[in-house]
Design an enzyme around this catalytic site. Structure first.
Site, PDB file in Angstrom:
ATOM      1  N   GLY A  92       0.835  -1.203   0.000  1.00 58.37           N
ATOM      2  CA  GLY A  92       0.000   0.000   0.000  1.00 58.37           C
ATOM      3  C   GLY A  92       0.859   1.237   0.000  1.00 58.37           C
ATOM      4  O   GLY A  92       2.082   1.155  -0.186  1.00 58.37           O
ATOM      5  N   ASN A  93       0.257   2.394   0.173  1.00 59.60           N
ATOM      6  CA  ASN A  93       1.044   3.620   0.287  1.00 59.60           C
ATOM      7  C   ASN A  93       0.347   4.573   1.253  1.00 59.60           C
ATOM      8  O   ASN A  93      -0.745   4.288   1.737  1.00 59.60           O
ATOM      9  CB  ASN A  93       1.260   4.258  -1.100  1.00 59.60           C
ATOM     10  CG  ASN A  93      -0.035   4.706  -1.729  1.00 59.60           C
ATOM     11  OD1 ASN A  93      -0.673   5.628  -1.254  1.00 59.60           O
ATOM     12  ND2 ASN A  93      -0.445   4.022  -2.799  1.00 59.60           N
ATOM     13  N   ARG A  94       1.002   5.697   1.512  1.00 56.80           N
ATOM     14  CA  ARG A  94       0.547   6.542   2.611  1.00 56.80           C
ATOM     15  C   ARG A  94      -0.459   7.611   2.195  1.00 56.80           C
ATOM     16  O   ARG A  94      -0.729   8.529   2.955  1.00 56.80           O
ATOM     17  CB  ARG A  94       1.773   7.193   3.263  1.00 56.80           C
ATOM     18  CG  ARG A  94       2.577   6.173   4.036  1.00 56.80           C
ATOM     19  CD  ARG A  94       3.944   6.681   4.408  1.00 56.80           C
ATOM     20  NE  ARG A  94       3.895   7.884   5.220  1.00 56.80           N
ATOM     21  CZ  ARG A  94       4.962   8.507   5.667  1.00 56.80           C
ATOM     22  NH1 ARG A  94       6.161   8.027   5.384  1.00 56.80           N
ATOM     23  NH2 ARG A  94       4.844   9.594   6.388  1.00 56.80           N
ATOM     24  N   ALA A 152      -3.441   7.731  -5.392  1.00 59.07           N
ATOM     25  CA  ALA A 152      -2.062   7.252  -5.493  1.00 59.07           C
ATOM     26  C   ALA A 152      -2.155   5.765  -5.838  1.00 59.07           C
ATOM     27  O   ALA A 152      -2.162   4.907  -4.952  1.00 59.07           O
ATOM     28  CB  ALA A 152      -1.334   7.478  -4.185  1.00 59.07           C
TER      29      ALA A 152
END
Ligand code: CTP
Length: 403
Positions: A214-216, A280
């Site tokens: 995942g990402n932030r 994102a």
């Protein structure tokens, strides 16, 4: 305008949370807007505010129990449920949301909500962890899917000294949203009837049943853009990756998890006039997600990843041309140069570049600074809250649509 509430019969249900005191001001403001208000309280609410205070402000006896024979004799609870043109629960606690989602009727408030056919508006307030708990989010999704309007909660300092989403929206904002005028922003002639698809948040690419890449990304920017566009009259579909953010008023939300699901949801929402790719999206996903938990073995582990579809490029290459395709670029360096490269490579009409990896701003922050670029122009947005930046971005989108 708030005068939409003039003559409306509002049943205000107050649940047990520290924010119950704000419901007193809510009664005052609803009455100022011309509404007739009756109040029902849960047992918990009475630990924070007295029924007498609501009685004084509403001009009606406050209902506190299903089993009050005197109150039932004057207006039975079924009659009260029928009386209401709309039902507002403020504050709506995690407990009340759970009861409503499951159709329980074990006290006055839950029974009234089950017995009414009036539109339901919820203004949640609770501890941020309770708000973010998957059970609460699932209950909210259920209630939303049945047509409930959800206002807030807001981010900020909570009563327990923690900070996060969970504060009851301000009474003035609740009244404005209830009246169908979520904010003072004027509707924009250029946005009327325009369909805007916005993607927001991260994507999660499952590695096995328990792990993901995942990402932030917090989703805050995309949600603010969707909110701003909807308030100004656009017809907005928000395709959201896994985030715990309330759906902006008037926005159609589609929740997804992976890049592939996001692509499908975005294309299902087309045709549209404008696409804003604020999500994102993961660039890579496991070639084959493991069906069983990957067990550790050896000193290192190599993941076999493949490229995800570039949703933004695919949308920009649509034969059914959109009027405007807007991308985002998060960069740690050479901001303008890299962003201009992406503008050209992906054949976008507009790209919004923001610097990530800096102290003030970026992915998880409420604030940001950004630069928008188009073929023959550029605009700097001075650092500020993402809600203001979203409004300014919508201004620019309107300008570029008219250019
Ligand atoms: N995007 C997309 N689909 C992907 C990847 C990105 O739609 N599979 C969109 C994002 O929504 C965003 C923009 O493309 O609007 C970001 O561009 P991208 O080239 O992915 O940026 P980075 O991932 O930052 O690229 P790089 O890692 O090469 O810097």
């Amino acid at each position: 305008m708030a005068d939409k509430l003039n003559g409306q019969k509002v049943l205000l249900c107050v649940a047990g949370g520290i924010a119950a005191y704000k419901a007193l001001e809510l009664v005052r403001r609803l009455r100022e807007a011309g509404a007739e208000v009756q109040v029902a309280m849960t047992d918990g609410a009475q630990q924070f505010v007295t029924p007498l205070s609501f009685q004084a402000l509403s001009g009606h006896p406050t209902r506190t129990s299903l089993w009050d024979s005197a109150a039932e004799a004057s207006m039975g609870h079924i009659e009260l449920a029928r009386w209401a043109d709309r039902v507002l629960i403020a504050p709506a606690t995690a407990g009340v949301l759970a009861k409503l989602a499951h159709g329980l009727a074990d006290d006055l408030v839950s029974t009234l909500c089950l017995a009414t056919t009036a539109p339901l508006t919820l203004a949640p307030a609770m501890n941020q962890r309770m708000w973010q708990h998957p059970a609460t989010q699932a209950n909210l999704a259920t209630l939303r899917s049945r047509g409930a309007q959800v206002i807030g909660p807001e981010e900020g300092l909570l009563a327990e000294g923690e900070s996060g989403p969970g504060r009851l929206s301000e009474p003035a904002a609740i009244v404005a949203a209830l009246a169908g005028s979520a904010a003072a922003a004027p509707t924009d002639a250029a946005l009327q009837g325009l369909k805007i698809v916005v993607s927001a948040g991260p994507t999660f690419e499952d590695l096995d049943p328990v792990r993901y890449l995942g990402n932030r990304s917090s989703g805050k920017m995309g949600f603010a853009v969707a909110d701003s566009a909807a308030r100004r009259g656009a017809n907005v579909v928000l395709v959201a990756g896994p985030v715990h953010l309330p759906t902006p008023a008037g926005v159609t939300r589609v929740d997804v998890r992976s890049a592939a699901q996001m692509r499908d949801a975005v294309f299902a929402a087309l045709p549209a006039d404008v696409y804003v790719g604020a999500a994102a999206v993961a660039d890579y996903t496991p070639r084959v997600p493991a069906t069983r938990k990957i067990k550790k073995s050896g000193e290192s582990l190599a993941l076999d990843l493949v490229r995800t579809p570039d949703i933004l490029s695919e949308v920009a290459a649509q034969t059914q041309a959109l009027k405007l395709v807007v991308g985002f670029a998060a960069e740690t360096e050479n901001l303008v140069e890299y962003a201009r490269g992406k503008l050209m490579a992906k054949r976008l009409d507009l790209i919004v570049a923001n610097r990530v990896g800096v102290a003030d701003g970026g992915f998880e922050s409420d604030r940001n600074a950004m630069t928008a670029l188009w073929k023959d122009g550029q605009r700097e947005f001075v650092a500020g809250p993402k809600t203001r930046l979203a409004d300014e971005l919508i201004d620019l989108i309107v300008e570029r649509l008219q250019a």
